[in-house]
Design an enzyme around this catalytic site. Structure first.
Site, mmCIF file in Angstrom:
data_model
loop_
_atom_site.group_PDB
_atom_site.id
_atom_site.type_symbol
_atom_site.label_atom_id
_atom_site.label_comp_id
_atom_site.label_asym_id
_atom_site.label_seq_id
_atom_site.Cartn_x
_atom_site.Cartn_y
_atom_site.Cartn_z
ATOM 1 C CG HIS A 210 -2.156 -0.879 0.985
ATOM 2 N ND1 HIS A 210 -2.047 -2.226 0.701
ATOM 3 C CD2 HIS A 210 -3.492 -0.621 0.996
ATOM 4 C CE1 HIS A 210 -3.248 -2.745 0.574
ATOM 5 N NE2 HIS A 210 -4.148 -1.796 0.744
ATOM 6 C CG HIS B 146 -1.772 4.643 -0.120
ATOM 7 N ND1 HIS B 146 -1.571 4.271 1.192
ATOM 8 C CD2 HIS B 146 -3.008 4.186 -0.434
ATOM 9 C CE1 HIS B 146 -2.628 3.635 1.644
ATOM 10 N NE2 HIS B 146 -3.524 3.563 0.674
#
Ligand SMILES: NC(=O)c1ccc[n+]([C@@H]2O[C@H](COP(=O)([O-])OP(=O)(O)OC[C@H]3O[C@@H](n4cnc5c(N)ncnc54)[C@H](O)[C@@H]3O)[C@@H](O)[C@H]2O)c1
Length: 361
Positions: free
Chosen positions: A248, A252
């Protein structure tokens, strides 16, 4: 007694709650018996409402029901929408035993949960997830909130639902890219904590691609069992829950750099997991073959596994350095040592990440 694949519990003491997974649940499950009070606010969106809202409304009997149908998409997860939903509750004179129902994907779920957390300092909340991502991830665990112009999910509260009703029939209308994006999070549970599940996913990739009901129930239930376990042990992300961020930090940064909406979150996470596996190899934690195996599985499931052209490594790195999980300027990442075994690693050198982003072996 072990849970059946279709019924799980999130074990949080007095706040424990059921997750039900299967076909036909909106119309047939006994979920209405879980609602205590007279007032119900249903939040949903324009893509979901035409297919599923009527069956939910039909089960609410003579309760006082308000419904708000939002335009679809991440841009609606705002304080303005939050305020409108609270105004709905005020208009219907909802009391402390009101229930908010979230019928939709993670956007509707996060927003509804925050509304439920705030109305009279917290009322009941039922998640009826209709995307695969919401079924396996966002509907379980109690993270709620909205976005600000300054960033995603900057305001929110921990507020656990009272039940999660995952009717897999709703996935029939989910667009293919959204479906694949949800599978990325399913693969993540195998990657970070369950090598046998990863092997099961390899064996059932075709069935999942075809949205086979039995395979879906199994995959969603296994994912929810992992998420529920992590949430029960570390509800407020003091430790283990951070492992769910495998891929992530890269993801992101990719999403933000692409401009929100161009790459779906799950697509960015798929690429991010492959990059995290490569970084693990580069730092001597894991063999290269494992990363290649992960990339092969993700590609079979319809997900991207490489940086799309046009991304600048230094800009991505700069974004990763802004990640809120970093501590005192040192990069904190989730890496793995082999499938099913991930760990939080602090102080990762920026140069190693840059090399991985540049595709250096
Ligand atoms: N709370 C958490 O722990 C957590 C975890 C992960 C993600 N999230 C949040 O979840 C959100 C993303 O959720 P998402 O991927 O479900 O996105 P989403 O809610 O935007 O849904 C994706 C799209 O699919 C449509 N859709 C939903 N269900 C459908 C159905 N059954 N048939 C046809 N169309 C349907 C929606 O209208 C939307 O256009 C983000 O805001 C993210 O921050 C929260």
């Amino acid at each position: 007694m072990p849970d059946s694949p279709r019924r799980l519990e999130v074990e949080l003491g007095a706040r424990r709650y059921p997750i039900r997974i299967g076909p036909g649940l909106l119309a047939e499950d006994d979920w209405p018996t879980l609602l205590r009070g007279r007032h119900v606010l249903i939040l949903t969106d324009e893509n979901v409402a035409p297919h599923y809202l009527a069956q939910v409304q039909a089960r609410l009997g003579d309760r006082s029901v308000a419904t708000r149908i939002l335009p679809p998409g991440e841009r609606e997860k705002t304080l303005a929408r939050f305020a409108e939903a609270l105004a709905d509750l005020a208009t219907m004179k909802a009391s402390r035993d009101a229930t908010v129902i979230a019928l939709g994907g993670g956007v509707v779920g996060d927003l509804s949960g925050f509304v439920a957390a705030c109305w009279m300092r917290g009322v009941a909340f039922v998640q009826m997830p209709t995307t695969l991502l919401a079924m396996v991830d966002s509907s379980v665990g109690g993270k709620t909130g909205v976005n600000l112009a300054a960033g995603k999910n900057l305001i929110g509260a921990f507020h656990q639902p009272n039940a999660v009703i995952a009717d897999i029939d709703t996935l029939a209308t989910l667009p293919p890219r959204e479906y694949a994006a949800g599978i990325a999070e399913v693969v993540k549970y195998g990657a970070i904590g369950d090598a046998a599940f990863l092997a099961w996913l390899e064996a059932h990739a075709d069935a999942l691609g075809a949205r086979d009901g039995d395979a879906l129930v199994q995959a969603i239930a296994t994912s929810c069992r992992h998420k529920a376990g992590v949430v029960a042990r570390d509800e407020r992300e003091q430790g283990e829950r951070a492992l769910l961020n495998f891929g992530h930090t890269f993801g992101h940064a990719l999403e933000a750099e692409a401009g929100y909406g161009r790459l779906l979150h799950g697509e960015a996470v798929a690429i991010g997991m492959v990059l995290a596996a490569r970084l693990s190899t580069r730092l001597g934690h894991a063999p290269a073959e494992d990363g290649e195996r992960l990339a092969t599985l993700l590609a079979r499931l319809g997900l991207p596994t490489a940086l799309p052209p046009g991304f600048d490594a230094d800009r991505l790195l700069a974004r990763m350095q802004l990640d809120k999980k970093n501590q005192s300027g040192r990069l904190r990442l989730i890496l793995w040592s082999r499938p099913g075994s991930a760990a939080i690693v602090d102080g990762v050198e920026a140069a190693a990440i840059r090399d991985v982003l540049l595709g250096k072996p």
